[in-house]
Write a protein that holds these residues in place. Structure first.
Motif, PDB file in Angstrom:
ATOM      1  N   ARG A  43      30.846  34.713  39.094  1.00 29.58           N
ATOM      2  CA  ARG A  43      31.889  35.210  40.006  1.00 29.58           C
ATOM      3  C   ARG A  43      32.918  34.123  40.346  1.00 29.58           C
ATOM      4  O   ARG A  43      34.054  34.425  40.700  1.00 29.58           O
ATOM      5  N   HIS A  46      37.101  31.699  36.270  1.00 28.59           N
ATOM      6  CA  HIS A  46      38.325  32.416  35.922  1.00 28.59           C
ATOM      7  C   HIS A  46      38.082  33.118  34.593  1.00 28.59           C
ATOM      8  O   HIS A  46      37.224  32.699  33.810  1.00 28.59           O
ATOM      9  N   SER A  47      38.900  34.145  34.318  1.00 27.03           N
ATOM     10  CA  SER A  47      38.618  34.946  33.117  1.00 27.03           C
ATOM     11  C   SER A  47      38.752  34.138  31.821  1.00 27.03           C
ATOM     12  O   SER A  47      38.154  34.493  30.813  1.00 27.03           O
ATOM     13  N   ASP A  48      39.542  33.045  31.843  1.00 28.17           N
ATOM     14  CA  ASP A  48      39.694  32.281  30.594  1.00 28.17           C
ATOM     15  C   ASP A  48      38.802  31.037  30.541  1.00 28.17           C
ATOM     16  O   ASP A  48      38.937  30.201  29.651  1.00 28.17           O
ATOM     17  N   ASP A  49      37.893  30.883  31.492  1.00 28.15           N
ATOM     18  CA  ASP A  49      36.925  29.775  31.415  1.00 28.15           C
ATOM     19  C   ASP A  49      35.918  30.054  30.296  1.00 28.15           C
ATOM     20  O   ASP A  49      35.831  31.176  29.800  1.00 28.15           O
ATOM     21  N   TYR A  50      35.175  29.019  29.931  1.00 25.96           N
ATOM     22  CA  TYR A  50      34.218  29.147  28.830  1.00 25.96           C
ATOM     23  C   TYR A  50      32.774  29.054  29.330  1.00 25.96           C
ATOM     24  O   TYR A  50      32.449  28.163  30.112  1.00 25.96           O
ATOM     25  N   ARG A  64      30.005  37.546  32.525  1.00 23.74           N
ATOM     26  CA  ARG A  64      31.388  37.335  32.088  1.00 23.74           C
ATOM     27  C   ARG A  64      32.108  38.645  31.816  1.00 23.74           C
ATOM     28  O   ARG A  64      33.250  38.654  31.370  1.00 23.74           O
ATOM     29  N   GLY A  65      31.405  39.765  31.987  1.00 20.14           N
ATOM     30  CA  GLY A  65      32.070  41.062  31.834  1.00 20.14           C
ATOM     31  C   GLY A  65      31.819  41.757  30.516  1.00 20.14           C
ATOM     32  O   GLY A  65      32.437  42.793  30.231  1.00 20.14           O
ATOM     33  N   GLU A  96      35.957  37.209  23.474  1.00 24.91           N
ATOM     34  CA  GLU A  96      37.009  37.830  24.292  1.00 24.91           C
ATOM     35  C   GLU A  96      36.684  37.764  25.786  1.00 24.91           C
ATOM     36  O   GLU A  96      37.578  37.870  26.613  1.00 24.91           O
ATOM     37  N   HIS A  97      35.414  37.585  26.145  1.00 25.92           N
ATOM     38  CA  HIS A  97      35.055  37.433  27.556  1.00 25.92           C
ATOM     39  C   HIS A  97      34.795  35.964  27.924  1.00 25.92           C
ATOM     40  O   HIS A  97      34.252  35.683  28.996  1.00 25.92           O
ATOM     41  N   GLY A  98      35.114  35.050  27.019  1.00 32.28           N
ATOM     42  CA  GLY A  98      34.889  33.628  27.308  1.00 32.28           C
ATOM     43  C   GLY A  98      33.435  33.216  27.160  1.00 32.28           C
ATOM     44  O   GLY A  98      33.044  32.113  27.549  1.00 32.28           O
ATOM     45  N   GLN A 127      41.437  25.439  32.298  1.00 38.31           N
ATOM     46  CA  GLN A 127      40.141  26.054  31.960  1.00 38.31           C
ATOM     47  C   GLN A 127      38.986  25.066  32.156  1.00 38.31           C
ATOM     48  O   GLN A 127      39.141  23.865  31.939  1.00 38.31           O
TER      49      GLN A 127
END
Ligand SMILES: Cc1ncc(C[n+]2csc(CCOP(=O)(O)OP(=O)(O)O)c2C)c(N)n1
Length: 317
Positions: A43, A46-50, A64-65, A96-98, A127
């Motif tokens: 949570r 960020h969406s572009d973190d790995y 990660r979704g 695509e979800h990192g 990132q």
């Protein structure tokens, strides 16, 4: 946070049932009982973190979704899975979800996470790369190599030790020189000693936010030890009988999900709101299971497709 913890718990319980029905292929490692770690960090990202995980990566992938249906289908080895059924439980990946992969070679992915963090640093993005690993991994050379490299180059990487007190079937205190195998070694790399209650999703979220802020402002890596416990054995073939009954019982009393449930009630959330969340998660897990079961087994002629990054050059075949 409550909903995500419920999703991780209910998804893995169902995966266990499917394993018992012989529908999940290969072995699989669950993180039942450890949901607060994946939730708090997931949570805060960020969406572009790995994300980089071990073979115990279902929760981190879902956090990660990655959609439940295709993840479940992957466990069943079906072609509607996130890797078309060719990765399975131990290799869950969803770029695509990192989610940059689940790795069976313990410690290896810490160095790979450094690579992702280095790339972010060179590209000037904010990132962060996060590598999750177990307590046993702190005794592997790659752990020390990765920490040293990350510190000297100030990489935006966060190393998260999920200390579930066992490395496979061995209590970690039998094979480690210090009581907190990650945190007690942080000083050797000039890092802060950070220990968090890995069964408290809010505490994990708070720590995650602060180490991510540090990484994003260029202040370098962090090493976090989240102390938690796996409810089951190491893998699904392991009944975990080597653990003292009173130890298991004490940790079951500290199950992160009922604790979070209680906290929400005390904050004024109603029992009916919480059961509505549980119910909607149950429906999604049911749908995911149906979706997975309906997938076809991959055809034999697909065996070498998508295995290499270039699709498989002819000389390899
Ligand atoms: C380099 C390497 N050596 C040995 C193994 C065999 N192995 C598989 S799991 C495991 C224990 C890992 O324990 P820990 O890091 O605490 O992770 P956990 O299973 O508790 O999440 C070992 C040694 C491996 N996978 N990779």
């Amino acid at each position: 946070m409550y909903e995500l913890q419920q999703s991780l718990r209910q998804f893995e319980k169902r995966a266990y049932d499917l394993f018992m029905e012989n529908l999940v292929k290969g072995t699989s490692h669950l993180s039942l009982g450890m949901e607060a770690v994946a939730t708090g960090f997931g949570r805060a990202m960020h969406s572009d973190d790995y994300t980089f995980a071990t073979y115990r990566g279902h929760a981190h992938t879902i956090a990660r979704g990655a959609p439940l249906g295709p993840v479940m289908a992957e466990l069943l080895g079906r072609e509607n899975g996130i890797l078309k059924g060719k990765g399975g439980s131990m290799h869950l990946t969803s770029v695509e979800h990192g989610m940059m992969g689940s790795y069976a070679i313990i410690g290896a992915h810490l160095c790979i996470a450094n690579g992702a963090a280095w790339s972010a640093q060179m590209r000037g993005t904010d990132q962060v790369a996060v590598a999750f690993f177990g307590d046993g991994t702190t005794n592997i050379g790659a752990f020390h190599e990765a920490l040293n490299f990350a510190v000297i180059w100030d990489l935006p990487v966060v190393f998260v030790c999920e200390n579930n007190l066992y490395m496979e079937y061995t209590p970690i205190d039998l094979v480690s020189a210090v009581p907190n195998p990650a945190a007690d070694r942080a000083a050797a790399y000039g890092l802060d000693r950070i220990i968090v209650d890995g069964n408290d999703a809010d505490a994990v979220y708070e720590v995650a936010t602060s180490v991510f802020d540090r990484a994003r402002r260029g202040a370098g890596p962090s090493l976090v030890e989240a102390v938690t416990y796996r409810h089951g054995g190491h893998s699904r073939a392991d009944p975990g009988k080597y653990r003292p009954a009173e130890e298991v019982e004490a940790w079951l009393e500290r199950d992160p999900i009922p604790m979070y449930h209680q906290r929400l009630l005390e904050l004024g959330v109603s029992e009916s709101e919480l059961s509505a969340i549980q119910q909607s998660v149950a429906e999604r897990v049911e749908e995911a299971t149906e979706f997975a079961k309906q997938g076809a087994v991959p055809a034999a002629d697909q065996l070498f497709v998508d295995v290499w990054s270039d699709g498989g050059a002819s000389w390899r075949n």
